[in-house]
Scaffold this active site. Structure first.
Site, PDB file in Angstrom:
ATOM      1  N   HIS A 190      97.687  69.958 110.877  1.00 14.38           N
ATOM      2  CA  HIS A 190      97.026  68.847 111.550  1.00 14.38           C
ATOM      3  C   HIS A 190      97.632  68.558 112.911  1.00 14.38           C
ATOM      4  CE1 HIS A 190      93.927  66.275 110.237  1.00 14.38           C
ATOM      5  NE2 HIS A 190      94.512  65.210 110.756  1.00 14.38           N
ATOM      6  N   ARG A 299      83.964  72.641 113.988  1.00 21.24           N
ATOM      7  CA  ARG A 299      84.474  72.494 112.619  1.00 21.24           C
ATOM      8  C   ARG A 299      84.234  71.050 112.172  1.00 21.24           C
ATOM      9  NH1 ARG A 299      88.842  76.034 114.813  1.00 21.24           N
ATOM     10  NH2 ARG A 299      89.135  77.783 113.391  1.00 21.24           N
ATOM     11  N   ARG A 335      79.072  73.945 112.202  1.00 18.40           N
ATOM     12  CA  ARG A 335      79.368  74.599 110.934  1.00 18.40           C
ATOM     13  C   ARG A 335      79.369  73.538 109.843  1.00 18.40           C
ATOM     14  NH1 ARG A 335      85.017  77.516 109.804  1.00 18.40           N
ATOM     15  NH2 ARG A 335      85.784  75.397 109.724  1.00 18.40           N
ATOM     16  N   GLU A 434      83.469  86.076 106.782  1.00 15.24           N
ATOM     17  CA  GLU A 434      84.913  85.863 106.714  1.00 15.24           C
ATOM     18  C   GLU A 434      85.486  86.232 105.350  1.00 15.24           C
ATOM     19  OE1 GLU A 434      85.793  81.739 107.623  1.00 15.24           O
ATOM     20  OE2 GLU A 434      84.078  80.994 106.527  1.00 15.24           O
ATOM     21  N   ASN A 457      90.098  84.519 110.953  1.00 14.94           N
ATOM     22  CA  ASN A 457      91.254  83.857 110.319  1.00 14.94           C
ATOM     23  C   ASN A 457      91.201  84.052 108.806  1.00 14.94           C
ATOM     24  OD1 ASN A 457      91.531  82.952 112.898  1.00 14.94           O
ATOM     25  ND2 ASN A 457      90.882  80.863 112.481  1.00 14.94           N
ATOM     26  N   ARG A 468      97.052  82.498 104.921  1.00 13.57           N
ATOM     27  CA  ARG A 468      97.175  82.262 106.359  1.00 13.57           C
ATOM     28  C   ARG A 468      98.145  81.136 106.711  1.00 13.57           C
ATOM     29  NH1 ARG A 468      91.126  79.971 107.795  1.00 13.57           N
ATOM     30  NH2 ARG A 468      92.061  78.814 109.471  1.00 13.57           N
TER      31      ARG A 468
END
Ligand code: PEP
Ligand code: MG
Length: 583
Positions: A190, A299, A335, A434, A457, A468
């Site tokens: 964050h 996002r 998205r 993805e 990612n 990740r």
């Protein structure tokens, strides 16, 4: 003596000057027996009341200085103060064990801290960090020991800390905090995301830093392009950094001037759209407006985090509309919510999962919470009557899943029609590629949607079986792995055969090392954090598409990541040194 530390650069910049070691932790917690449990509980209640007042005040101040989103964290903390679980245990133990309240609260916080380590889930870590943060405030009020307030920083400084409590992260101000260096954290934490939005140079994951220093450090320097922190930098280091900074700002200035006046295209005239990834609506600043070709990835889940209730349809609609109108006629790809995995909202009745990244995340979450999903789709379809909105689904792993989400979208359209609410009947629908299974069936998926966007990612995480967010295996998280390059190729080919556009929106799109390869593969749309746009656009103008295609073909024949990296480095050295030597 100069001391050098290395970490993960998450927001670029170069600064030097005084540093402040920010230590919000409580060190001495007294532990003693009490005689009167009733009095002790009264003492706790008054500390809770003071904490409440403190949080309400912080909410107001943050709202005034930073806006609603950042202030939301204090809403969550106020809600935690209403949560019975902690206080029932506290009261019981005060009466049964006759122990002072601060020592019991400290035990509870320690237990939470231990438990989160066991989950290994970054988002649960964040939620638990909220609880620990609130408990820390209550303890401090019991001890009448205020937490050092970042608002009280008079002189702008570099902030060094073990980590930042969520409520402090929400109030970071670029006028006061010139750079941030943390021992903990990851690229996707964050604090990293906010620092990027606020353009504060930041390095995370610097090992063995925090316990080595206290108070004010007179001399420090941060190079968050290479991820280096210098304590007591030598005059040679400062000279080098100053040169690098001048070079960087000159180059950025040149890039910006150049890219505003030139179209984004290769030397031989192939147009490449460079788009922005955003997390918050207020990120569509001048940079995004003037330098990008629109938003390739919004996002939207960040609208849902740090809240105790989800945003309403109207709130969402207004946010999407704002971005679409601000950038009109540029495209904005919304998205749908990618919640779950390491991003969880407290109100979603989330169930602990053994492997959250393989669990109920993104469209899986949406298909399991249809009302929630439908509200978001309503807001998106309504906003899409303005500007140029596209809608994209994350974590699609099969054709059935894509059909299921599209079916829900049709139901939402049907409802909106019946209710005579105006909406866009035919926005472009995209699939994020993805997950390896999606790559393998990309031919079929391409027939069922209007565009692809490759999320490298997650594609890396799922193809290479490397979490990740796990810094211990970060060395295995390798975009130059031949398997990744070949999967990109496969996806681009499927899109081409189906005649649909394909873009890439994972971090790989912003790494200059891969730009020529990606363009050579046939990708003509790259989406990235806005800070990376000037450099990548400048690089594109130096690339020749025909040569890039030939180079990509050669790279795809490599059998190991080492070979790939060595070819990429060699290429940069010989062809693009001027553009990316700065890193
Ligand atoms: C990705 O996975 O590459 C991506 C862009 O999505 P996120 O980072 O939000 O998971
Ligand atoms: Mg992803």
């Amino acid at each position: 003596m100069e001391k050098v530390y290395h970490g993960i650069p998450v927001s670029p910049g170069i600064v030097w000057g005084e540093a402040l070691v920010y230590d919000p932790g409580v060190i001495n917690i007294p532990r003693f027996k009490i005689k009167n449990p009733k009095e002790e509980y009264k003492r706790v209640q008054s500390a809770i009341d003071i904490t409440k007042e403190e949080l309400v005040l912080l909410y107001k101040k943050t709202l005034e200085n930073f806006g609603k989103k950042q202030a939301g964290i204090f809403d969550v903390h106020l809600m935690l103060l209403e949560d019975e679980t902690i206080f029932v245990e506290l009261k019981r133990r005060i009466y049964e064990e006759l122990l002072n309240a601060e020592s019991i609260l400290y035990d509870i916080a320690q237990r939470y801290a231990k438990d989160i380590k066991l989950t290994g889930n970054a988002f649960i870590e964040e939620r638990t960090a909220d609880i620990i943060d609130v408990i820390d405030r209550i303890i401090r009020n019991l001890l009448e020991q205020k937490r050092p307030d970042l608002d009280n920083i008079k002189k702008p400084c570099i902030l060094l800390s073990l980590d930042l409590p969520p409520s402090e992260t929400a109030r970071l101000h670029p006028d006061k905090i010139r750079a941030i260096v943390l021992e903990r954290g990851s690229t996707t934490s964050h604090v990293a995301i906010l620092a990027r939005s606020l353009k504060i140079p930041t390095i995370v994951g610097v090992a063995n830093l925090f316990n080595s220093y206290t108070g004010i450090i007179k001399g420090a320097a941060v190079d968050s392009i290479s991820g280096t922190l210098y304590i007591n930098p030598s005059s040679d280091t400062i000279i080098k950094l100053r040169q690098k900074k001048i070079q960087l700002s000159r180059r950025l200035h040149q890039y910006e001037k150049r890219i505003i006046s030139y179209p984004s295209q290769t030397q031989d005239g192939r147009r490449i759209s460079v788009l922005a990834n955003i997390e918050l609506p207020n990120e569509v600043d001048d940079n995004v407006k003037h330098l990008s070709a629109g938003v390739g990835l919004y996002r939207t889940e960040y609208l849902f985090l740090n809240k105790h209730t989800p945003p309403t349809e109207e709130e969402q609609y207004n946010e999407y509309l704002y971005v679409a109108k601000t950038l009109n006629p540029l495209p904005v790809t919304l998205r749908t919510i990618d919640i779950g995995g390491d991003k969880l909202a407290s109100y979603t009745n989330f169930i602990k999962e053994q492997n959250p990244q393989l669990g109920c995340r993104a469209v899986r979450f949406c298909l399991a919470h249809k009302d929630f999903f439908k509200t978001q789709l309503r807001a998106m379809l309504r906003a899409a009557t303005n500007g140029n909105i596209k809608i994209m689904f994350p974590m699609i792993s099969s054709v059935d899943e894509l059909r299921d989400v599209k079916k829900i979208m049709e139901e939402v359209k049907e409802d909106l029609s019946q209710q005579k609410v105006s909406f866009n009947k035919n926005p472009e629908i995209g699939t994020m590629i993805e997950i390896p299974s999606a790559v393998l069936i990309s031919e079929e998926l391409a027939r069922e949607c209007d565009f692809f966007s490759i999320g490298t990612n997650d594609l890396l995480q799922y193809s290479l079986a490397v979490d990740r967010n796990n810094e211990n295996i970060a060395h295995l998280y390798e975009p130059a792995h031949p398997a990744i390059l070949r999967m990109l190729k496969m996806t681009v080919l499927s899109a081409k055969n189906a005649n649909i556009p394909c873009s890439i929106c994972g971090e790989m799109a912003s790494d200059p090392l891969f730009t020529e390869f990606l363009i050579g593969l046939g990708l003509n749309s790259l989406s990235m954090s806005s800070v990376s746009i000037p450099q990548i656009r400048a690089l594109i103008t130096k690339i020749n598409y025909a040569e890039a295609s030939e180079f990509s073909e050669r790279l795809l024949k490599c059998s190991s990541s080492k070979e790939v990296r060595s070819m990429l480095n060699e290429r940069i050295r010989t062809k693009y040194k001027n553009i990316i030597s700065i890193a």
